[in-house]
Design an enzyme around this catalytic site. Structure first.
Site, PDB file in Angstrom:
ATOM      1  CG  HIS A   1      -4.857  -3.119  12.309  1.00 44.05           C
ATOM      2  ND1 HIS A   1      -5.014  -4.158  13.182  1.00 44.05           N
ATOM      3  CD2 HIS A   1      -5.595  -3.448  11.216  1.00 44.05           C
ATOM      4  CE1 HIS A   1      -5.813  -5.066  12.662  1.00 44.05           C
ATOM      5  NE2 HIS A   1      -6.173  -4.670  11.453  1.00 44.05           N
TER       6      HIS A   1
ATOM      7  CB  CYS B   1     -12.573  -9.495   0.690  1.00 45.78           C
ATOM      8  SG  CYS B   1     -11.078 -10.402   0.363  1.00 45.78           S
TER       9      CYS B   1
HETATM   10  N1  MSP Z   1     -12.675  -2.394   7.360  1.00 39.38           N
HETATM   11  C1  MSP Z   1     -11.898  -2.419   6.168  1.00 39.38           C
HETATM   12  C2  MSP Z   1     -11.531  -1.020   5.717  1.00 39.38           C
HETATM   13  C3  MSP Z   1     -12.700  -0.126   5.504  1.00 39.38           C
HETATM   14  S1  MSP Z   1     -12.175   1.482   5.094  1.00 39.38           S
HETATM   15  C4  MSP Z   1     -13.554   2.231   4.606  1.00 39.38           C
HETATM   16  C5  MSP Z   1     -10.638  -3.208   6.414  1.00 39.38           C
HETATM   17  N2  MSP Z   1     -10.260  -3.316   7.675  1.00 39.38           N
HETATM   18  S2  MSP Z   1      -8.971  -4.109   8.230  1.00 39.38           S
HETATM   19  O1  MSP Z   1      -9.109  -4.172   9.658  1.00 39.38           O
HETATM   20  O2  MSP Z   1      -8.827  -5.333   7.538  1.00 39.38           O
HETATM   21  O3  MSP Z   1      -7.775  -3.143   7.993  1.00 39.38           O
HETATM   22  C6  MSP Z   1      -7.231  -3.009   6.772  1.00 39.38           C
HETATM   23  C7  MSP Z   1      -6.110  -2.002   6.816  1.00 39.38           C
HETATM   24  O4  MSP Z   1      -5.191  -2.259   7.891  1.00 39.38           O
HETATM   25  C8  MSP Z   1      -5.279  -2.130   5.568  1.00 39.38           C
HETATM   26  O5  MSP Z   1      -5.810  -1.457   4.487  1.00 39.38           O
HETATM   27  C9  MSP Z   1      -3.995  -1.519   6.036  1.00 39.38           C
HETATM   28  O6  MSP Z   1      -4.158  -0.139   6.064  1.00 39.38           O
HETATM   29  C10 MSP Z   1      -3.875  -2.073   7.447  1.00 39.38           C
HETATM   30  N3  MSP Z   1      -3.210  -3.365   7.458  1.00 39.38           N
HETATM   31  C11 MSP Z   1      -3.679  -4.547   7.927  1.00 39.38           C
HETATM   32  N4  MSP Z   1      -2.718  -5.495   7.803  1.00 39.38           N
HETATM   33  C12 MSP Z   1      -1.628  -4.964   7.240  1.00 39.38           C
HETATM   34  C13 MSP Z   1      -0.336  -5.415   6.942  1.00 39.38           C
HETATM   35  N5  MSP Z   1       0.044  -6.642   7.156  1.00 39.38           N
HETATM   36  N6  MSP Z   1       0.545  -4.518   6.431  1.00 39.38           N
HETATM   37  C14 MSP Z   1       0.224  -3.215   6.243  1.00 39.38           C
HETATM   38  N7  MSP Z   1      -0.975  -2.772   6.517  1.00 39.38           N
HETATM   39  C15 MSP Z   1      -1.960  -3.614   6.903  1.00 39.38           C
HETATM   40  O7  MSP Z   1     -10.043  -3.649   5.452  1.00 39.38           O
END
Ligand code: MSP
Length: 696
Positions: A22, A130
């Site tokens: 994040h 997802c």
């Molecule tokens: N809530 C949805 C996104 C909704 S946007 C309208 C979601 N959230 S999440 O908490 O799973 O965060 C996803 C985002 O966090 C990824 O798309 C990325 O930007 C970032 N990442 C989370 N884990 C990651 C890694 N291991 N590496 C790089 N980025 C990652 O999906």
């Protein structure tokens, strides 16, 4: 100039707390926003939290809380984490806020009045991780014959004939293909664009956009003739945040929408490309709203080859602890640790590629690029400028800055102009890794400039070019304070402070073919300590002890290298791993305390190190001992140390040894090292002290 620039991060699920992945997305967005502010662009940067849906409802149930309680507990942790990390978002949106819920309902109504919604029943596979529906062709089978989601590596659940509103997604495949083909900048990088195009060309199925089997979401704003109550599909809800955050309360318009919407850049991880590059533009097309400018996808960070995930504690590097650990060894604390983390994350992996986080590569880059290249340049330059300021005040002198290949100041000016342009070009293209690579070329150029001009020798020889040489160094630091500002904001702020550079933080103007000459008048002062002290083994161990999650240290061998920090760290070897030292006889000849007092030991910093031709044991070092000019010292340590490993290192020097000539090189002291015949180790202090400090 003054272009609107609107960058967004995904909104993060609040079933988890912020981790390195994040932080990566948020830091990339922050660096780009900072750069555009320096360009004078009208910049807006949005992040936030995704708080509805089955996943959050289930997470709350597991913790014995209501979803409301869960989201109110976790969302502030994201906001707080970004505040602590100095993230400069202009807004933070939560999907449970009324301003967002109203706009989602409005968007629904628009899609409905366009005739793109119908009621039917959904039956199929759903991955709660997802929050997405899958066909069997998109899943894999595990050993027990269960269908598995390839992202979460967990079985998907069967949704059996659930009544649902459907969105006519199938209708939008062709318009989307057309849009993507006409707008090459719409999906970046190119590889992801091709992926989306082939997905679209294989045809789209209509999408279920409401759920009735749980309640934690925004209610569908139109009645179901069967009287069922639906909540809006969490992705339709969540994606709308990018738009709702710009709207005036309750209406799908307003000055921010007008200024920013068509310029929106959605920075996302590649895992959520389909939602952003297919569903979101289809919803917008249906609602007759303009599309964002760019969907910019980055790759995944793994930790020692393992995907960062809740179930793998060893992968869960906490960005706050990482920044705090890296900062704990610097006089300047956590802000410098944040810079070091930002530098590593942005430099290590070109945007779009996957990257593997390892402490070896983090410490390696820190020592080589932050401590040696940048930190050393800042220290050397400020030492020289302040030391010689009285006899040769830094001042521009046209004679030494004019065109001519033999003129070092002019050569550095040319590199400065080229660097300034290429860094800007790469940041405009959202390529921070390449931008940093270019910036470091200039750092290297400035370090070479010092080696080449040898200001200390100029001072000895009363060379009239000294004032201009020092000015060139000062202007170079001024430029670096700006080039690195988007990625290293704390470094930039300290550097500008030491230079007395109080001007507005704007991107330097190189349009005239000169940039160093645009530096304002400055009065440099000496920093109280180096910004990025070298991380020796002990410092690395200290940092690791602060960063690594307790459960990672205790965890079974899921990620073994993480459990044990780099092997070189002797402090953490178990006693049985240590090599037993042979018993030694006590020293024979004793000296008095007065004898000892005659020895002048001082801390020094290695400024340069070179092999001595035809002498395989000797290195020629220049060492800063806090004196007007660095010392030239020849040391017999070449068999143990490569010259480049020594630059920037602190060593102990016998400062009152009579000078000698060794292989035609003047040697003005001796550095302390352990070992008789063979050198086993070099002297060091456990913390950085100013060069010249007396050692007793
Ligand atoms: N809530 C949805 C996104 C909704 S946007 C309208 C979601 N959230 S999440 O908490 O799973 O965060 C996803 C985002 O966090 C990824 O798309 C990325 O930007 C970032 N990442 C989370 N884990 C990651 C890694 N291991 N590496 C790089 N980025 C990652 O999906």
């Amino acid at each position: 100039m003054n272009q609107p620039f609107y960058i967004t991060t995904p909104i993060y699920y609040v079933n988890d707390v912020p981790h390195l992945g994040h932080a990566y997305t948020t830091i990339v967005a922050d660096a780009l926003a900072r750069f555009h502010r320096m360009l004078g662009d009208d910049t807006r940067f949005l992040t936030g939290t995704d708080e509805h849906g089955q996943k959050i409802e289930e997470a709350a149930q597991k913790r014995g809380m209501t979803p409301h309680q869960l989201v109110d507990e976790v969302a502030p942790r994201f906001a707080e984490a970004w505040r602590t990390l100095g993230i400069t978002n202009d807004d933070f949106i939560r999907t449970t806020e009324p301003r967002h819920k109203q706009i989602v309902a409005e968007l629904w109504k628009r899609i409905s009045s366009a005739g793109d919604l119908y009621l039917a029943s959904y039956q199929g596979w759903y991955c709660v991780g997802c929050e997405a529906f899958y066909t069997e062709s998109q899943l894999v089978k595990d050993a027990n014959d269960a269908w598995i989601c390839t992202t979460h590596k967990r079985p998907v659940s069967w949704v059996d004939k659930e009544r649902s509103w459907f969105f006519r997604l199938s209708k939008f495949a062709s318009p989307l293909i057309e849009h993507i083909e006409r707008h090459p900048e719409f999906i970046q990088p190119e590889a992801y664009r091709n992926e989306v195009l082939s997905f679209l060309r294989s045809g789209l199925r209509d999408l279920s956009v409401s759920r009735t089997s749980f309640q934690w979401g925004i209610p569908v704003p139109e009645a179901d003739p069967d009287g069922m109550s639906h909540v809006i599909y969490v992705w339709l809800d969540a994606l709308t945040n990018y738009y709702s955050a710009l709207c005036d309360q309750g209406v799908m318009a307003g000055p921010l929408v007008e200024k920013f919407w068509a310029n929106a850049i959605h920075l996302i991880g590649k895992d959520i490309l389909r939602f952003h590059a297919v569903y979101w533009p289809a919803f917008l097309l249906s609602a007759h709203l303009p599309l964002p400018k760019t969907i910019l996808a980055h790759g995944w960070w793994t930790v020692r080859g393992e995907k960062i995930s809740k179930s793998m504690p060893a992968t869960r590097i906490d960005p706050l602890k990482l920044a705090d650990g890296l900062g704990s060894v610097s006089h300047f604390g956590m802000p410098i640790g944040i810079d070091a983390m930002r530098y590593y994350l942005l430099r290590e992996v070109p945007l779009g590629n996957d990257g593997d986080f390892t402490f070896e590569s983090l410490f390696g880059r820190y020592n080589a690029e932050l401590a040696n290249d940048l930190g050393n340049l800042i220290n050397r330059s400020l030492t020289l400028i302040t030391k010689f300021a009285a006899e040769a005040p830094p001042a521009y002198d046209d004679r030494f800055h004019s065109d001519g290949t033999e003129n070092p100041s002019f050569q550095l000016e040319s590199i400065a102009v080229e660097t300034c342009r290429s860094v800007a070009r790469e940041l405009e293209a959202c390529a921070p890794s390449r931008a940093l690579e270019h910036a470091w070329r200039f750092v290297g150029g400035a370090n070479r400039f010092i080696d080449q001009t040898q200001p200390w020798a100029m001072a000895r020889g009363k060379n009239p070019a000294l004032g201009h040489t020092l000015w060139t160094l000062q202007a170079s630091l001024w430029l670096i304070g700006r080039l690195v500002a988007p990625v290293l904001p704390a470094t930039s702020a300290h550097l500008r402070g030491w230079l007395g550079d109080t001007g507005p933080l704007v991107w330097p103007d190189s349009s005239t073919g000169r940039v160093l000459v645009t530096a304002p008048a400055l009065v440099a002062t000496m920093p109280p300590a180096p910004l990025f002290p070298r991380l020796d083994e002990k410092a690395q161990a200290t940092i690791l002890a602060r960063i690594l999650p307790n459960d990672a240290l205790a965890a079974p061998v899921t990620a073994p290298e993480i459990r044990s920090p780099p092997d070189r760290i002797s402090e953490i070897l178990s006693p049985s791993d240590r090599i037993a030292a042979p018993a030694l006889a006590p020293p024979t000849s004793l000296i008095s305390f007065d004898d000892f007092k005659r020895l002048e030991l001082r801390a020094g910093r290695v400024l340069s190190a070179h092999a001595v031709p035809k002498a395989k044991k000797l290195l020629h070092l220049t060492i800063d001992l806090g004196e007007a000019a660095p010392r030239s010292i020849v040391a017999g340590i070449a068999e143990k140390y490569a010259p480049e490993a020594l630059v920037g290192r602190q060593v102990l020097v016998v400062a009152n040894l009579a000078p000698a000539e060794i292989r035609g090189i003047r040697s003005e002291g001796m550095i302390l090292a352990a070992g008789d015949e063979a050198i086993l180790g070099l002297s060091a202090l456990d913390q950085d002290v100013p060069p010249g400090t007396r050692v007793r």
